[in-house]
Design an enzyme around this catalytic site. Structure first.
Site, PDB file in Angstrom:
ATOM      1  N   SER A   1       0.785  -1.172  -0.003  1.00  0.00           N
ATOM      2  CA  SER A   1       0.033  -0.091  -0.103  1.00  0.00           C
ATOM      3  C   SER A   1       0.853   1.163   0.095  1.00  0.00           C
ATOM      4  O   SER A   1       1.749   1.359  -0.785  1.00  0.00           O
ATOM      5  CB  SER A   1      -1.045  -0.100   1.131  1.00  0.00           C
ATOM      6  OG  SER A   1      -2.172   0.733   1.101  1.00  0.00           O
TER       7      SER A   1
ATOM      8  N   ASP B   1     -10.151  -3.503  -5.331  1.00  0.00           N
ATOM      9  CA  ASP B   1      -9.139  -2.477  -4.805  1.00  0.00           C
ATOM     10  C   ASP B   1      -9.054  -1.064  -5.588  1.00  0.00           C
ATOM     11  O   ASP B   1      -8.670  -1.142  -6.674  1.00  0.00           O
ATOM     12  CB  ASP B   1      -7.849  -2.994  -4.538  1.00  0.00           C
ATOM     13  CG  ASP B   1      -6.804  -2.225  -3.817  1.00  0.00           C
ATOM     14  OD1 ASP B   1      -7.162  -0.942  -3.708  1.00  0.00           O
ATOM     15  OD2 ASP B   1      -5.668  -2.677  -3.651  1.00  0.00           O
TER      16      ASP B   1
ATOM     17  N   HIS C   1      -8.495  -4.686  -1.114  1.00  0.00           N
ATOM     18  CA  HIS C   1      -7.123  -3.942  -0.612  1.00  0.00           C
ATOM     19  C   HIS C   1      -6.609  -4.593   0.615  1.00  0.00           C
ATOM     20  O   HIS C   1      -7.426  -4.997   1.601  1.00  0.00           O
ATOM     21  CB  HIS C   1      -7.184  -2.573  -0.438  1.00  0.00           C
ATOM     22  CG  HIS C   1      -6.111  -1.683  -0.328  1.00  0.00           C
ATOM     23  ND1 HIS C   1      -5.143  -1.615  -1.031  1.00  0.00           N
ATOM     24  CD2 HIS C   1      -5.516  -1.109   0.881  1.00  0.00           C
ATOM     25  CE1 HIS C   1      -4.035  -1.075  -0.999  1.00  0.00           C
ATOM     26  NE2 HIS C   1      -4.255  -0.797   0.613  1.00  0.00           N
TER      27      HIS C   1
END
Ligand code: NAG
Length: 395
Positions: free
Chosen positions: A184, A338, A368
């Protein structure tokens, strides 16, 4: 019906409607996911409340932290690399040969997260144990107290410290088998740091692999098909991602509003859109049903005040091809549901076009953050095992 049972029914209906979230058909353990997601949303509200009251969010987030505790196989220590706090995982068994290493950067939207959070502690431990590797899990100062480029610079300082010959020797690391990895926002920092190393005359080490796990790679186009399709999906909604991005650069709400409207990039920077043009960079199946429209430009004062979002150290997709050519073997993990999916897909396309070797893993049935939920969800556990196997075979 008595008043009490009426209240009970109403409470149950309210609770159920809060917990219920429509999920795609191919999701395993949907109710468990809805419960987890509801708990996360409560925490998001609590964090906002604490923020308004001026109470530091660490009060709540401290609950996720675990102390550096060694186990039967792995020695865990917290230390400083050039003033940056890192958690180090080393296999207990003494080896006569040198070990490979993973330099890991946690996620959390540049705002949250810590190497001491249990999903990252779990991951570091497993990497050290299963790969027989030295794992450095770095921290960095967070928004909103610190804005770009502090996060990047902290990570880069710690990385440079680690990549010195004497430090690698001290940890018994083989300099030809080093991976920079992150998820991320950590994937964003990993991509940016790996690019920066290419131009750094002081670093002689060539990194073997960069591993970008559902990374954020550009802050220019907030209207990619993945943002459109997954704006309200669990774990990371579009509104939260936009807040993370804008807060990385400033606490000024004007940037957040302009980003939400996707009108934050000035006309003078329009040439940069070629690097994030999903119409040319996404594989056909991900473009399906979406119409590309050329970007709408915003006022130039935002980019003047907060130039970070146009900086390649924040948006690694903005690097030109000559820069990308020098990058090492790249592992990219993307998830179907995501908002950041297309960032990863576009980087994979651009790297391949520049001649970089890319190993792309696409998770069809999760959201995600898939690797951070390995304790709770079968799909997460499966992906974590696959990931460790890939590293085992390639690092
Ligand atoms: C993006 O690509 C499409 C299709 O190739 C092209 O028509 C469009 O002008 C491009 N836009 C930008 C901003 O590069």
């Amino acid at each position: 019906m008595g008043k009490k049972s009426l209240y009970l029914v109403i409470s149950c209906v309210l609770l159920a409607s809060f917990v219920y979230a429509p999920l795609p058909d191919n999701i395993e353990q949907p109710w468990k996911l809805m419960m987890t997601w509801a708990t996360m949303r409560v925490q998001i509200h609590l964090l906002r409340l604490l923020d308004t009251l001026g109470v530091p969010s660490s009060v709540l987030l401290y609950l996720y932290e675990v102390p550096p505790t060694s186990d039967a196989n792995v020695i865990v220590t917290d230390t400083l690399f050039n003033k940056v706090p890192v958690r180090v995982f080393e296999p207990k068994q003494k080896l006569s040969t040198m070990r490979r290493a993973v330099f890991y950067i946690h996620g959390g939207g540049w705002t949250l997260g810590d190497a001491a959070w249990y999903p990252y502690d779990d991951l570091g431990r497993q990497m050290a144990d299963k790969l027989d590797a030295v794992v450095i899990s770095t921290n960095y100062r967070l928004s909103p107290q610190y804005h770009f480029p502090t996060q990047f610079e902290d990570v880069y300082d710690a990385l440079r410290w680690f990549l010195r010959k004497n430090v690698l020797a001290e940890y018994g690391v083989d300099p030809t088998r080093i991976c920079i990895a992150g998820d991320s926002a950590g994937g964003n920092l990993a991509a940016a740091a790996t690019q920066q190393l290419l131009d750094d005359p002081e670093v002689q080490i060539k990194v073997k692999i960069q591993s970008l796990i559902y990374p954020a790679l550009q802050a220019l186009d907030m209207d990619l098909p993945s943002y459109r399709e997954n704006a309200h999906m669990p774990i990371l909604r579009k509104t939260e991602m936009v807040v993370f991005w804008s807060t990385y650069f400033t606490s000024d709400k004007a940037l957040e509003e302009a980003m939400l409207a996707n009108q934050h990039t000035p006309v003078e920077s329009s040439h940069l859109f070629q690097f994030v043009n999903w119409s040319t960079l996404l594989p056909e199946r991900f473009k399906k049903g979406h119409l590309y429209t050329n970007p709408i430009h915003g006022p130039s004062d935002l980019a003047t005040k907060y130039p970070g979002f146009l900086d390649v150290r924040a948006s690694p997709l903005l690097a030109d091809d000559s820069k990308l050519q020098g990058l090492p073997l790249t592992h990219i993990l993307t998830c179907q549901y995501d908002v950041l999916r297309d960032d990863g897909l576009m980087y994979a396309s651009r790297l391949r076009a520049a001649g970089v070797q890319v190993a792309h893993e696409h998770v069809e049935d999760w959201f995600h953050g898939v690797l951070s939920f390995a304790r709770y969800f079968r799909a997460s556990h499966r992906e974590l095992r696959k990931y460790l196997k890939w590293l085992e075979e390639n690092l």
